[in-house]
Design a protein around this motif. Structure first.
Motif, PDB file in Angstrom:
ATOM      1  N   GLN B  88      48.902  73.624  40.323  1.00 18.95           N
ATOM      2  CA  GLN B  88      47.854  73.222  39.381  1.00 18.95           C
ATOM      3  C   GLN B  88      48.099  71.778  38.936  1.00 18.95           C
ATOM      4  O   GLN B  88      49.221  71.414  38.607  1.00 18.95           O
ATOM      5  CB  GLN B  88      47.906  74.163  38.169  1.00 18.95           C
ATOM      6  N   THR B  89      47.039  70.959  38.940  1.00 23.59           N
ATOM      7  CA  THR B  89      47.180  69.580  38.445  1.00 23.59           C
ATOM      8  C   THR B  89      46.441  69.437  37.106  1.00 23.59           C
ATOM      9  O   THR B  89      45.593  70.265  36.765  1.00 23.59           O
ATOM     10  CB  THR B  89      46.589  68.561  39.437  1.00 23.59           C
ATOM     11  N   TYR B  90      46.779  68.380  36.367  1.00 25.93           N
ATOM     12  CA  TYR B  90      46.161  68.125  35.052  1.00 25.93           C
ATOM     13  C   TYR B  90      45.776  66.649  34.943  1.00 25.93           C
ATOM     14  O   TYR B  90      46.492  65.796  35.467  1.00 25.93           O
ATOM     15  CB  TYR B  90      47.148  68.498  33.933  1.00 25.93           C
ATOM     16  N   PRO B  91      44.678  66.365  34.238  1.00 31.26           N
ATOM     17  CA  PRO B  91      44.297  64.963  34.027  1.00 31.26           C
ATOM     18  C   PRO B  91      45.356  64.233  33.191  1.00 31.26           C
ATOM     19  O   PRO B  91      45.974  64.831  32.306  1.00 31.26           O
ATOM     20  CB  PRO B  91      42.980  65.069  33.243  1.00 31.26           C
ATOM     21  N   VAL B  92      45.546  62.961  33.504  1.00 28.30           N
ATOM     22  CA  VAL B  92      46.539  62.139  32.809  1.00 28.30           C
ATOM     23  C   VAL B  92      45.879  60.830  32.401  1.00 28.30           C
ATOM     24  O   VAL B  92      45.047  60.289  33.128  1.00 28.30           O
ATOM     25  CB  VAL B  92      47.723  61.828  33.754  1.00 28.30           C
ATOM     26  N   LYS B  93      46.227  60.320  31.233  1.00 33.26           N
ATOM     27  CA  LYS B  93      45.825  58.954  30.877  1.00 33.26           C
ATOM     28  C   LYS B  93      46.998  58.248  30.214  1.00 33.26           C
ATOM     29  O   LYS B  93      47.900  58.892  29.663  1.00 33.26           O
ATOM     30  CB  LYS B  93      44.604  58.965  29.955  1.00 33.26           C
ATOM     31  N   VAL B  94      46.994  56.929  30.320  1.00 37.01           N
ATOM     32  CA  VAL B  94      48.034  56.132  29.676  1.00 37.01           C
ATOM     33  C   VAL B  94      47.348  55.264  28.623  1.00 37.01           C
ATOM     34  O   VAL B  94      46.344  54.611  28.899  1.00 37.01           O
ATOM     35  CB  VAL B  94      48.771  55.239  30.699  1.00 37.01           C
ATOM     36  N   ASP B  95      47.888  55.336  27.407  1.00 40.22           N
ATOM     37  CA  ASP B  95      47.299  54.568  26.310  1.00 40.22           C
ATOM     38  C   ASP B  95      48.427  53.946  25.500  1.00 40.22           C
ATOM     39  O   ASP B  95      49.309  54.666  25.023  1.00 40.22           O
ATOM     40  CB  ASP B  95      46.460  55.522  25.442  1.00 40.22           C
ATOM     41  N   ALA B  96      48.424  52.635  25.377  1.00 41.43           N
ATOM     42  CA  ALA B  96      49.429  51.904  24.597  1.00 41.43           C
ATOM     43  C   ALA B  96      50.852  52.305  24.997  1.00 41.43           C
ATOM     44  O   ALA B  96      51.703  52.566  24.141  1.00 41.43           O
ATOM     45  CB  ALA B  96      49.194  52.136  23.104  1.00 41.43           C
ATOM     46  N   GLY B  97      51.086  52.406  26.292  1.00 37.25           N
ATOM     47  CA  GLY B  97      52.436  52.686  26.778  1.00 37.25           C
ATOM     48  C   GLY B  97      52.839  54.148  26.684  1.00 37.25           C
ATOM     49  O   GLY B  97      53.978  54.510  26.971  1.00 37.25           O
ATOM     50  N   LYS B  98      51.895  55.009  26.266  1.00 42.11           N
ATOM     51  CA  LYS B  98      52.203  56.448  26.179  1.00 42.11           C
ATOM     52  C   LYS B  98      51.417  57.202  27.250  1.00 42.11           C
ATOM     53  O   LYS B  98      50.256  56.859  27.527  1.00 42.11           O
ATOM     54  CB  LYS B  98      51.797  57.006  24.812  1.00 42.11           C
ATOM     55  N   VAL B  99      52.051  58.267  27.781  1.00 41.33           N
ATOM     56  CA  VAL B  99      51.390  59.090  28.796  1.00 41.33           C
ATOM     57  C   VAL B  99      50.880  60.366  28.127  1.00 41.33           C
ATOM     58  O   VAL B  99      51.629  61.051  27.428  1.00 41.33           O
ATOM     59  CB  VAL B  99      52.369  59.455  29.934  1.00 41.33           C
TER      60      VAL B  99
END
Lengths: 406, 105
Positions: B88-99
Motif C-alpha cells: 500500500q502506498t500513501y500520498p506524501v508532501k514536503v512543507d518547510a523541510g517537513k515530510v
C-alpha cells in the motif's frame, strides 16, 4: 515441460516458465501430499507460532491453476527414460517431456549407527515438523545431534516452548562449516544464555532408543538422556533417479553453468546439483540454501526455453535464532584476511578478502535485520570483484553504498 | 479525507534511502528517491511482516532485508519472488523541510 520436485526450486521454475512466456504444458511432480510450501519456517516460526505448525504455501491451488501448472502431489518418479524422453511415475503411467528439470533437493544425512528408533528424528518435511512439535514443551528433554543451523534453529524454538535442550557437536566448535569463529561464538553464547547446554568435541559412541527414552552415550563416557533426539548432521543430495538414468554425478548431479546435466534435455537445480560458481573462478559447489534454490529454479527455467544464460550470482543465506539474525554472502572460506565493521547493538560484519584485496565474502550477526543492508551491499561488491578500501569497510561513518559507486 | 500527518524532517532521510515511521499503532516506510522526491508505503513486507526500513533502496526499488522481496516503492508494485502481494502506498508532501503523509481513512 516436466519438473521433478515441488519444493522451492521446482515451484519457482514452474512459475518462471510462465513468466518467460512459455505456453505449453507444465507438470510439477512432488512426493509430498501438500501444496508447495516454504521449508525455512519449519525450524523457526512454524515450530513456535500457534497451537500446531501450519504450512506456508508458496502458491495456493488457485494460483497454480491460473498459471496452468499441473501439480501431481503424493507422486514418486520411478525412472527417467532418456531415449524416449519420458518419466515413469509411481502409478505406472509415463509422462513425456521436451525438457526435464530435476529439482529433487537434499535429505538429512543419516546417522550411520544402529540403535535409532521412533524417538530419533530428522527434520526435512512439514510432517517431520508436526512430529517434532509434539515434543516441544516444558519438562521434555530434547537432545540435538549436530551443531549446525537446523540444530540451533530447533534449539531456539524448543527453548521458546520451554523444553530442555542439549546440543552435541563432534567438532571442537559449533557451526564449523561455513561460519567464521567470531560469529559462531556469538551464537554459542546466546544459546547458553538462553539455557541450552552445548557439548562440543564429543562424538556419539552409541545410541539406545527403547521407544520411551533415548540414551546417547558420548565418546567421553557421559550419557545424555532425552525424550526426543533430533539429528541434524547435514544433508545429502537426492540423486538416485539421475544416477540410474546415467547422468554425470559429482557431489550431486553435475551441471554446467547453465544448469544443464550431461543430457542436453535434462537440467538439474537447487540442493541436488553441483555447479561451477563463476564468482570464485568456477569452483564447483553444491549449495543448500533457500535463495539459491529460487535463483536456480528461475535460471533453469530460462535455459530450458533456450536462453543459454550462465549462473552469475553470489551465494547468500540467513539464519534466525531468538532475536538474532545471521546473514552470510559469499563463502567465507575463500577469504585470507578479515576486516570487522561494528554496527552498534552488538551487531557486526566481517568482510573476508583475498590477499590482493578482493572482497570475496561477508558474514554478519545482530539483532533483527541490523546487518541485512550492509550484507546486501557487500554481496554487490563481491559480484563486482571489488577491492574496497579497508578503512572504509571498517568505518560506519562511510556508507557501504558509496563504495559501489567507486 | 483525513489530515496530513507529520512524519519526519526531510533531512532525516538520505537520498536513495528509507526510514521507519510509526503512527497510531501502525508502521510506515518513508523513502527519498535518488531524484530527491519523497514517497511512503506500509512499513512491513507483504511476505513475512518484516520492517522494510532495514532494507536497501536502489533506484525506485525497496528490497526487503529478510528474503530480498522487491517492491517499486513509488507504486507499491511487487517486483519478484517471494513477494506477490503489492504494498500500500500513501500520498506524501514536503512543507518547510517537513515530510507529511496522508493516511486516508
Amino acid at each position: 515441460m516436466v519438473i521433478i520436485g515441488a519444493g522451492e526450486c521446482g515451484t519457482r521454475a514452474a512459475f518462471a516458465l510462465r513468466e518467460e512466456g512459455y505456453d505449453g504444458s507444465i507438470t510439477l511432480v512432488g512426493s509430498e501430499p501438500h501444496l508447495p510450501y516454504e521449508r525455512p519456517p519449519l525450524s523457526k516460526e512454524a515450530m513456535t507460532s500457534g497451537e500446531a505448525p501450519s504450512i506456508k504455501a508458496i502458491a495456493d491451488a488457485a494460483r497454480l491453476a491460473e498459471h496452468r501448472i499441473d501439480l501431481k502431489g503424493s507422486t514418486t518418479v520411478i525412472s527417467i527414460d532418456r531415449a524416449n524422453r519420458s518419466v515413469r511415475l509411481g502409478d505406472g503411467s509415463d509422462l513425456a517431456y521436451d525438457k526435464l528439470l530435476v529439482a529433487t533437493g537434499s535429505i538429512p544425512r543419516k546417522l550411520p549407527m544402529s540403535g535409532l528408533g521412533a524417538r530419533c528424528v530428522y527434520l526435512r518435511t512439514f510432517d517431520d515438523a508436526l512430529l517434532i512439535r509434539q515434543y516441544l514443551r516444558e519438562d521434555v528433554r530434547i537432545a540435538i545431534v549436530g551443531g549446525g543451523f537446523i540444530g540451533f534453529e530447533l534449539a531456539a524454538s524448543a527453548r521458546k516452548l520451554g523444553a530442555e535442550v542439549t546440543v552435541v557437536e563432534a567438532q571442537p566448535r559449533i557451526l564449523m562449516r561455513g561460519v567464521p569463529e567470531e560469529i559462531a561464538a556469538i551464537v554459542h553464547e546466546t544459546h547458553v544464555t538462553e539455557g541450552v547446554e552445548i557439548v562440543c568435541g564429543d562424538g556419539i559412541a552409541a545410541i539406545e532408543d527403547d521407544g520411551n527414552l533415548v540414551r546417547i552415550a558420548l565418546s567421553s563416557g557421559r550419557t545424555v538422556v532425552a525424550d526426543l533426539a533430533i539429528i541434524g548432521i547435514g544433508a545429502v543430495p537426492v540423486t538416485a533417479l539421475a544416477e540410474t538414468a546415467g547422468l554425470a554425478l559429482n557431489n550431486g548431479i553435475s551441471v554446467d553453468a547453465r544448469l544443464r546435466t550431461s543430457d542436453p534435455h535434462i537440467f538439474a537445480a537447487g540442493d541436488c546439483c553441483s555447479f561451477p560458481l563463476a564468482v570464485y573462478g568456477h569452483r564447483r559447489v553444491r549449495l543448500e540454501a533457500w535463495r539459491s534454490a529460487q535463483e536456480h529454479g528461475a535460471l533453469a527455467a530460462r535455459n530450458m526455453l533456450g536462453a543459454e544464460e550462465a549462473h552469475a550470482s553470489v551465494p547468500w543465506f540467513w539464519s534466525d535464532q531468538y532475536g538474532l539474525t545471521l546473514q552470510i554472502a559469499g563463502l567465507p572460506d575463500e577469504g585470507e584476511r578479515t576486516v570487522r565493521r561494528d554496527l552498534g547493538d552488538g551487531a557486526f560484519i566481517l568482510f573476508h578478502l583475498k590477499g590482493d584485496g578482493r572482497l570475496v565474502a561477508a558474514s554478519g550477526i545482530g539483532p533483527d535485520n541490523t546487518v541485512a543492508r550492509d550484507i546486501r551491499l557487500a554481496e554487490m561488491l563481491i559480484a563486482r570483484s571489488a577491492r574496497p578500501d579497508l578503512t572504509a569497510l571498517a568505518s560506519t561513518a562511510v556508507k557501504l553504498k558509496s563504495l559501489l559507486a567507486a | 479525507m483525513s489530515d496530513w500527518i507529520e512524519a519526519c524532517a526531510a533531512d532525516d532521510i538520505d537520498e536513495e534511502d528509507v526510514i521507519r515511521f510509526d503512527h497510531a499503532g501502525r508502521s510506515f516506510a518513508i523513502y527519498r528517491s535518488p531524484e530527491d522526491e519523497f514517497f511512503a508505503t506500509d512499513g512491513l513486507c507483504t511476505h513475512e511482516q518484516i520492517h522494510l526500513s532495514q532494507g536497501l533502496v536502489m533506484g525506485d526499488i525497496i528490497e526487503c532485508p529478510k528474503h530480498n522481496g522487491r517492491f517499486n516503492y513509488k507504486t507499491g508494485a511487487a517486483r519478484g519472488a517471494p513477494v506477490c502481494v503489492n504494498l500500500q502506498t500513501y500520498p506524501v508532501k514536503v512543507d518547510a523541510g517537513k515530510v507529511f503523509i496522508q493516511l486516508g481513512n
